[in-house]
Scaffold this active site. Structure first.
Site, PDB file in Angstrom:
ATOM      1  N   LYS A 123      -2.946  -2.542 -16.407  1.00  0.00           N
ATOM      2  CA  LYS A 123      -1.706  -3.074 -15.389  1.00  0.00           C
ATOM      3  C   LYS A 123      -1.587  -4.523 -14.929  1.00  0.00           C
ATOM      4  CE  LYS A 123       0.143   1.042 -15.483  1.00  0.00           C
ATOM      5  NZ  LYS A 123       1.657   0.809 -15.147  1.00  0.00           N
ATOM      6  N   TYR A 177      -7.263   1.713 -17.609  1.00  0.00           N
ATOM      7  CA  TYR A 177      -5.900   1.450 -17.506  1.00  0.00           C
ATOM      8  C   TYR A 177      -5.410   0.418 -16.348  1.00  0.00           C
ATOM      9  CZ  TYR A 177      -2.416   3.448 -14.404  1.00  0.00           C
ATOM     10  OH  TYR A 177      -1.105   3.748 -12.822  1.00  0.00           O
TER      11      TYR A 177
HETATM   12  N1  LIG Z   1       1.273   8.379 -10.465  1.00  0.00           N
HETATM   13  C1  LIG Z   1       0.734   7.416 -10.364  1.00  0.00           C
HETATM   14  O1  LIG Z   1      -0.588   7.726  -8.938  1.00  0.00           O
HETATM   15  C2  LIG Z   1       0.438   6.367 -10.125  1.00  0.00           C
HETATM   16  C3  LIG Z   1      -0.040   5.064  -9.343  1.00  0.00           C
HETATM   17  C4  LIG Z   1       0.399   3.356  -9.885  1.00  0.00           C
HETATM   18  C5  LIG Z   1       1.420   3.472 -10.962  1.00  0.00           C
HETATM   19  N2  LIG Z   1       1.860   4.169 -11.551  1.00  0.00           N
HETATM   20  C6  LIG Z   1       2.708   4.018 -12.448  1.00  0.00           C
HETATM   21  O2  LIG Z   1       3.953   4.743 -12.572  1.00  0.00           O
HETATM   22  C7  LIG Z   1       4.526   4.692 -13.609  1.00  0.00           C
HETATM   23  C8  LIG Z   1       4.963   6.016 -13.579  1.00  0.00           C
HETATM   24  O3  LIG Z   1       3.647   6.746 -13.152  1.00  0.00           O
HETATM   25  P1  LIG Z   1       3.742   8.956 -13.330  1.00  0.00           P
HETATM   26  O4  LIG Z   1       3.057   9.210 -12.297  1.00  0.00           O
HETATM   27  O5  LIG Z   1       5.072   8.927 -13.120  1.00  0.00           O
HETATM   28  O6  LIG Z   1       3.044   8.935 -15.260  1.00  0.00           O
HETATM   29  P2  LIG Z   1       3.658  10.557 -15.562  1.00  0.00           P
HETATM   30  O7  LIG Z   1       2.610  10.535 -17.334  1.00  0.00           O
HETATM   31  O8  LIG Z   1       4.158  11.551 -14.781  1.00  0.00           O
HETATM   32  O9  LIG Z   1       5.212  10.209 -16.295  1.00  0.00           O
HETATM   33  C9  LIG Z   1       4.910   8.781 -17.855  1.00  0.00           C
HETATM   34  C10 LIG Z   1       6.505   9.454 -18.364  1.00  0.00           C
HETATM   35  O10 LIG Z   1       6.206   8.279 -19.795  1.00  0.00           O
HETATM   36  C11 LIG Z   1       6.443   8.982 -21.253  1.00  0.00           C
HETATM   37  N3  LIG Z   1       5.495   8.065 -22.253  1.00  0.00           N
HETATM   38  C12 LIG Z   1       4.201   8.388 -22.233  1.00  0.00           C
HETATM   39  N4  LIG Z   1       3.774   7.532 -23.066  1.00  0.00           N
HETATM   40  C13 LIG Z   1       5.227   7.427 -23.690  1.00  0.00           C
HETATM   41  C14 LIG Z   1       5.520   6.584 -24.545  1.00  0.00           C
HETATM   42  N5  LIG Z   1       4.841   5.753 -25.479  1.00  0.00           N
HETATM   43  N6  LIG Z   1       6.550   6.313 -24.703  1.00  0.00           N
HETATM   44  C15 LIG Z   1       7.899   6.733 -23.923  1.00  0.00           C
HETATM   45  N7  LIG Z   1       7.386   6.990 -23.360  1.00  0.00           N
HETATM   46  C16 LIG Z   1       6.041   7.549 -22.826  1.00  0.00           C
HETATM   47  C17 LIG Z   1       5.677  10.221 -20.640  1.00  0.00           C
HETATM   48  O11 LIG Z   1       6.376  11.252 -21.618  1.00  0.00           O
HETATM   49  C18 LIG Z   1       5.362  10.207 -18.917  1.00  0.00           C
HETATM   50  O12 LIG Z   1       7.957  11.414 -19.109  1.00  0.00           O
HETATM   51  C19 LIG Z   1       3.251   4.619 -15.005  1.00  0.00           C
HETATM   52  O13 LIG Z   1       3.800   3.473 -15.109  1.00  0.00           O
HETATM   53  C20 LIG Z   1       2.283   4.710 -14.111  1.00  0.00           C
HETATM   54  O14 LIG Z   1       0.516   3.647 -15.021  1.00  0.00           O
HETATM   55  C21 LIG Z   1       1.042   5.463 -11.751  1.00  0.00           C
END
Ligand SMILES: NC(=O)c1ccc[n+]([C@@H]2O[C@H](COP(=O)([O-])OP(=O)(O)OC[C@H]3O[C@@H](n4cnc5c(N)ncnc54)[C@H](O)[C@@H]3O)[C@@H](O)[C@H]2O)c1
Length: 250
Positions: A163, A159
């Site tokens: 990133k 992951y």
């Molecule tokens: N939540 C955290 O702690 C955190 C921290 C740092 C970065 N991020 C980043 O923020 C972003 C959102 O994170 P989140 O926690 O809301 O994630 P989440 O898992 O809650 O939501 C991800 C969304 O992406 C969609 N998705 C997954 N695979 C897909 C694909 N192949 N095509 C289209 N849509 C797809 C899912 O259906 C979902 O709606 C991500 O890029 C994640 O890496 C999250």
């Protein structure tokens, strides 16, 4: 007057979590929002929320790891609104479905490939799908979601590697697109309470590492997203903004 009035913005992964917060927040600022998600019902449900509040919205089923699907996504949005002003590359594999958080020997090779396909190739394909339209407009705003883990070196191996790639991709693409007034920036969030089904103590465990000592919520990222998709950031490109309550500093 909204800070994104009339702008057509695609939010990938907008069906839940941080992407949902972005979609709702951008609509509140006057954007026309296309919610592109692999999970159709989730995208529809957020679209209904925005529509009920009077916003202009479109739900698009799209898999960001597929060239065909990302091209179709861009074509649908252009067919509907005639332009694409912003792309928020938010979709990624992180916590749903759960991926392996363990030593290198325990990460299945197929899982490594799938994480790279969604988290790194996904933004590449989505940018590739919209860039022609943005060049034609001589204007566009791209925002890629990276992660604070790139700077802290915290797990999860594949992951975080994906990133790190997103941060590097942001810099090189910014250099390639400035001639067309296209900005490419990135946001690196800290651990964010985006999954209500997860053990909430995982989120609370990060609080003491922050300058602002509280749990990070999806809404904490919206202001930076609005800024990077608005004209306020038109002379800023290739940057990564860490939004994590002052934990990692770079
Ligand atoms: N939540 C955290 O702690 C955190 C921290 C740092 C970065 N991020 C980043 O923020 C972003 C959102 O994170 P989140 O926690 O809301 O994630 P989440 O898992 O809650 O939501 C991800 C969304 O992406 C969609 N998705 C997954 N695979 C897909 C694909 N192949 N095509 C289209 N849509 C797809 C899912 O259906 C979902 O709606 C991500 O890029 C994640 O890496 C999250």
């Amino acid at each position: 007057m909204g800070r994104l009035d009339g702008r057509v913005i695609i939010v990938t992964g907008g069906g839940q979590g941080i992407g949902r917060a972005f979609a709702l927040g951008f609509a509140k600022e006057g954007a026309k929002v296309a919610i592109a998600d692999i999970n159709g019902p989730a995208a529809e449900s957020v679209a209904a929320e925005i529509g009920e509040a009077g916003g202009e919205v479109l739900a698009v089923v799209a898999d960001v790891s597929s060239e065909e699907s990302t091209k179709a996504m861009a074509a649908t949005v252009v067919g509907h609104w005639g332009r694409i002003d912003g792309l928020m590359n938010n979709a990624a594999m992180f916590q749903r479905p759960q991926i392996t958080d363990g030593p290198i020997e325990e990460i299945p090779v197929e899982e490594w490939d799938r994480v790279m396909a969604v988290n790194l190739k996904g933004p590449f394909l989505c940018c590739r799908a919209v860039i022609g339209q943005m060049k034609e407009q001589m204007y566009g705003k791209i925002v890629n979601i990276s992660s604070g883990t790139v700077f802290s070196g915290r797990s999860i191996l594949h992951y975080v590697s994906s990133k790190g790639g997103v941060t590097a991709f942001t810099r090189v693409l910014a250099k390639q697109t400035g001639d067309w007034n296209i900005t490419v920036n990135s946001i690196a969030p800290g651990l964010t309470a985006s999954d209500p089904e997860r053990d909430q103590s995982a989120y609370e465990g990060r609080v003491s590492a922050r300058s602002i000592p509280r749990v990070q919520e999806p809404d904490d990222l919206v202001g930076t997203g609005v800024f990077l998709l608005s004209s306020e950031s038109d002379f800023m490109s290739g940057q990564t903004m860490v939004v994590d309550g002052g934990a990692v500093m770079h």
